[in-house]
Write an enzyme that holds these catalytic residues in place. Structure first.
Site, short mmCIF file in Angstrom:
data_model
loop_
_atom_site.label_atom_id
_atom_site.label_comp_id
_atom_site.label_asym_id
_atom_site.label_seq_id
_atom_site.Cartn_x
_atom_site.Cartn_y
_atom_site.Cartn_z
N GLU A 1 -0.20 -9.36 0.07
CA GLU A 1 -1.29 -8.37 0.12
C GLU A 1 -2.35 -8.70 -0.92
OE1 GLU A 1 -0.71 -3.89 1.16
OE2 GLU A 1 -1.33 -3.94 -0.95
N HIS B 1 -1.53 11.40 -4.99
CA HIS B 1 -0.78 11.02 -6.18
C HIS B 1 -1.58 10.23 -7.21
CE1 HIS B 1 -0.75 7.22 -4.03
NE2 HIS B 1 -0.36 6.62 -5.14
#
Length: 389
Positions: A120, A207
């Site tokens: 990624e 979050h």
């Protein structure tokens, strides 16, 4: 022929979701010898994902402590990983994404002259304060990496623009779609779905450090206003274990019967509930990648996104963090059937479920067939497309 030694290191739930399918593929390859080291940056949430995918770590640094800081994580990983690297002597160390575990593990490998492979790689907002510290982490890991596994062509372009050698960059798709192949079920039930019944279910996650405080309270007010005005809607919010997030959520939604606050969901529950939701409101990069596969519109509670491919495909919208902006975007998707239809088409701008195979191909034989988004439908498994009931 000598096998190439791979050491995969991860420590949080999001990393585990994306690394476990890759570990499974690597362990199938005859030319590779793969070991797994977990840091335990997220203890409870990490262990659940490992169990779902049947991955048993060879090493566990177990660094998590109550109210741990970035200093704790970074020093715990670098100090703990040194003897593991000395024992395994890997030919390459694999990390995923943008966590402090990924940064610290890559740094430890760099200090010991062990090549790093970044799964990624290349995601960017070009603002080191958003997300913080993740944008710094992933840029730093890319600098230290000998192999960069970019999920999309845009991510690969970012790496090349920063001077990365073309031979070091591979477009593989994102392994999150590989995980969905493992977790998604046609026949699925859950108490939250039974509670929601035929109501429009809004899936919520929040979050990030940069929205704590005022921005988070504004977001929660917008959600509560929406739910109080709409008896046809329900919401589920799996609350992060961060005590600060839980305190904000419990205060904001006290007495609101249209929302369920739960603990973190098992990854299989998370994917299957997402797939059956009406829309999603999130600040999570992983959720932004998952929901388009299910045809679920995503409103991103951030000022900018590092997954612009979803915005370009028309299935994701950056809603920001202002209360009125969130409220208006929710109202549009709930009121305007045409706006909802445009955002709820099934597509997969981030991968086709075969990223792990491509990464393993590179590690085993030095090359892979590049993932091409325009061919995604051809290669995406039926289980990824036939997922809405």
């Amino acid at each position: 022929m000598k096998k190439k030694r791979i050491l995969a290191v991860f420590g949080t739930r999001p990393e585990a979701v994306k690394m476990c399918p890759l570990v499974g593929e690597l362990k199938k390859r005859e030319g590779l010898e793969t070991a797994v080291c977990v840091t335990g940056q997220h203890r409870e949430m990490l262990d659940g994902v490992l169990g779902t995918f049947g991955v048993v770590p060879d090493f566990d640094l177990d660094i998590m402590k109550e109210r741990q800081t970035l200093f704790d994580i970074t020093s715990g990983v670098t100090d703990g990983l040194r003897p593991v690297l000395e024992e395994v002597r890997p030919d390459i160390l694999l990390v995923q994404g943008d966590t402090s575990t990924a940064f610290a593990a890559a740094l430890a490998a760099f200090y010991m002259r062990v090549p790093v492979g970044h799964v990624e790689a290349g995601l960017r907002t070009f603002d080191t304060s958003a997300p913080w510290p993740e944008e710094f982490n992933r840029r730093s890991v890319d600098v230290m990496s000998s192999l960069c596994f970019a999920p999309t062509r845009r991510a690969a372009g970012n790496l090349l623009a920063e001077g990365k050698e073309r031979a070091a960059v591979f477009v593989t798709g994102n392994t999150v779609t590989d995980a969905i192949r493992h977790t998604l079920k046609k026949d699925y039930s859950h108490p939250v779905l039974e509670w929601a019944g035929d109501k429009k279910l809004i899936f919520i996650t929040a979050h990030r450090r940069e929205i704590l405080g005022g921005p988070m309270r504004g977001i929660f007010r917008a959600i509560r206003r929406t739910l109080e005005e709409r008896p046809d809607c329900r919401a589920v919010f799996p609350v992060h274990l961060n005590p600060a997030v839980r305190e904000e959520a419990e205060a904001a939604f006290a007495g609101c019967g249209s929302i369920r606050l739960t603990g973190p969901l098992d990854v299989a529950d998370c994917h299957n509930i997402e797939a059956r939701s009406y829309l999603c409101l999130t600040d999570s990069g992983g959720v932004c990648e998952e929901c388009p596969v299910f045809g679920v519109p995503v409103l991103v509670m951030r000022g900018r996104t590092d997954r612009p491919e979803g915005v370009e495909a028309g299935v994701t919208k950056v809603a920001g963090t202002r209360e009125e902006g969130i409220y208006e975007d929710l109202r549009l998707l709930l009121d305007d059937s045409e706006a909802y239809r445009k955002m709820s088409r099934v597509c997969s701008p981030f991968g086709d479920g075969h990223a792990s195979e491509r990464i393993a191909d590179v590690l085993e034989r030095g090359e892979c067939e590049e993932w091409r988004p325009e061919e995604s439908e051809r290669r995406t498994d039926e289980t990824l497309r036939d997922n809405r009931q």
